[in-house]
Structure formats: C-alpha cells, structure tokens
Design an enzyme around this catalytic site. Sequence first.
Site, PDB file in Angstrom:
ATOM      1  CG  ASN A 100      -1.820  -1.246   1.218  1.00 42.10           C
ATOM      2  OD1 ASN A 100      -2.124  -1.800   0.153  1.00 42.10           O
ATOM      3  ND2 ASN A 100      -2.212  -1.697   2.384  1.00 42.10           N
ATOM      4  CG  ASP A 102      -2.659   3.362   2.607  1.00 44.90           C
ATOM      5  OD1 ASP A 102      -1.952   3.124   3.599  1.00 44.90           O
ATOM      6  OD2 ASP A 102      -3.378   2.492   2.070  1.00 44.90           O
ATOM      7  CG  HIS A 117       3.807  -1.330  -4.795  1.00 47.94           C
ATOM      8  ND1 HIS A 117       2.613  -2.013  -4.775  1.00 47.94           N
ATOM      9  CD2 HIS A 117       4.723  -2.219  -5.254  1.00 47.94           C
ATOM     10  CE1 HIS A 117       2.790  -3.242  -5.203  1.00 47.94           C
ATOM     11  NE2 HIS A 117       4.065  -3.405  -5.498  1.00 47.94           N
ATOM     12  CB  CYS A 147      17.401  20.802  -8.797  1.00 44.08           C
ATOM     13  SG  CYS A 147      16.236  19.600  -9.447  1.00 44.08           S
ATOM     14  CB  THR A 185      -1.765  -9.175  -0.456  1.00 46.05           C
ATOM     15  OG1 THR A 185      -1.237  -9.386  -1.774  1.00 46.05           O
ATOM     16  CG2 THR A 185      -1.102 -10.143   0.500  1.00 46.05           C
TER      17      THR A 185
END
Length: 241
Positions: A100, A102, A117, A147, A185
């Site tokens: 996840n 979040d 991820h 930058c 999952t």
Amino acid sequence: MNLEIAKNKINTAARVAVLTGAGISAESGIPTFRDAQTGYWARFSPHELASPVAYEKNAELVWQWYAERFITCQTAQPNAAHTALAALEQRTALTVVTQNVDQLHQRAGSQNVLELHGNITTARCEKCSHVQALSPDFVPPPICQKCASRMRPNVVWFGELLPRAILEQAWKTFEQCEVALVIGTSSLVEPAASLGRIAKESGALLIEVNPEVTPLSKYADLRVSSSAIKGLGALLGEYSR
Ligand SMILES: [Zn+2]
C-alpha cells in the site's frame, strides 16, 4: 493448526514479518486502484494512469489522478487492523512490508515499515531524485525544492522495478522471521506472491488473513478467512485493544 496455538506462537515469536495489501486499506475506505476508477476515470486503463509512458504522454492527467488519490488517503484513518499491528510492534521485533502507498501503517504508529510500491504522500524529483512531502493544498506538478525541476509521484508504476534495497530487506525479513502474517493481498503479483512462501520454506509459521482463497493459501499453516480487522482481532486479541 488452530487459532489458539497461532496466537501463542505470535505472542512468543522473537521476529514477526507482516505483508499487507489493499485489503487492509479497503477497510479504511481506500478503494483499490481499479475500484477508484469511477466517473471520469473509468475511461482510462490503469496503464494510462500509472506508467512511465502515460506520464511522458500526459503528466497533467497522471498528476490529477494521483492528487485525487492523495486526498482520499489523507482523509482516510488507520483502522483497528493497522493499530493492532502497531501495538504488536511494541512487544516484539516486527516489520511490516506493504504494497500500500497510503502510509496508514505509519500513521497508526508502526515504525518498521517497508513500502514496496513507494508512497503517495511524497513526490520525487525527476532530475535529482529528491523526495519531499506533498502539502494538502499542493498544485500539481510539485516543483523540487532543491533544483526546481518537475517532480513525479513517488510510487512504483506498471513496468517499473521495485526499489531494490527495500526489496532485499523484505526478503531478509521474511527469511528470518518466526511467524509470517500475510494480510489482505491477493498474492498474485511478485514479490507478494513469494514472500510468505519463503518464510514457510525457512521454517516460519505462515498465517494468511484473507476472505478469499489465494495462491498462497495452500502453503499457510493457518488460514483466517476474514477481513483484516476481524482476522487480526481474532489473532492478536489483547493487542488490538
Ligand atoms: Zn530536484
């Protein structure tokens, strides 16, 4: 194996490895990527919103999608499953490996979290890779404070490799644990598909919490066929209070 023995094993394990997927966040009201594709977004395939090619073609569209998802995640609250894992971490060496993006584990108080991820609450500079937090009222695309280049969502897209160092730590965590918990999952994509199995092959107790049977189910010592909140409530008992 029955639930009582599993509870006892979790209680006495020196090292616990946890893998979480979309199921645990769904109970906080965060829809899966596909389930979030309603209304305007229904016309796009996931690859049109979450791939390097899509971003090159239409960065504005991709950012619009991620800005919306960001708000959804910010508005959501960690649920009892998140807090139960954070509480267990106070008692034992526990690492959460999550698919996840979040950050609900961290917001629930988990310290050892490996994000396979990336996460949706930060952006990464396209030029210098600097990572910075998104403010709730940011205007996409964010600009790098170092930058001044354009930044991209700090998540792993379709067709991209998972961050190598994180991945290696995740493998090690599951190889070395005594109890592996795989929660919410589908265990269809790598490395999620393999982590639980690696733990099992290395001698750990493997527990799966998922209302659906998955490819991992046949390897599990115990399958708790329920949602994350209910399943962890049953498994962690006193920790979830
Ligand atoms: Zn930069």
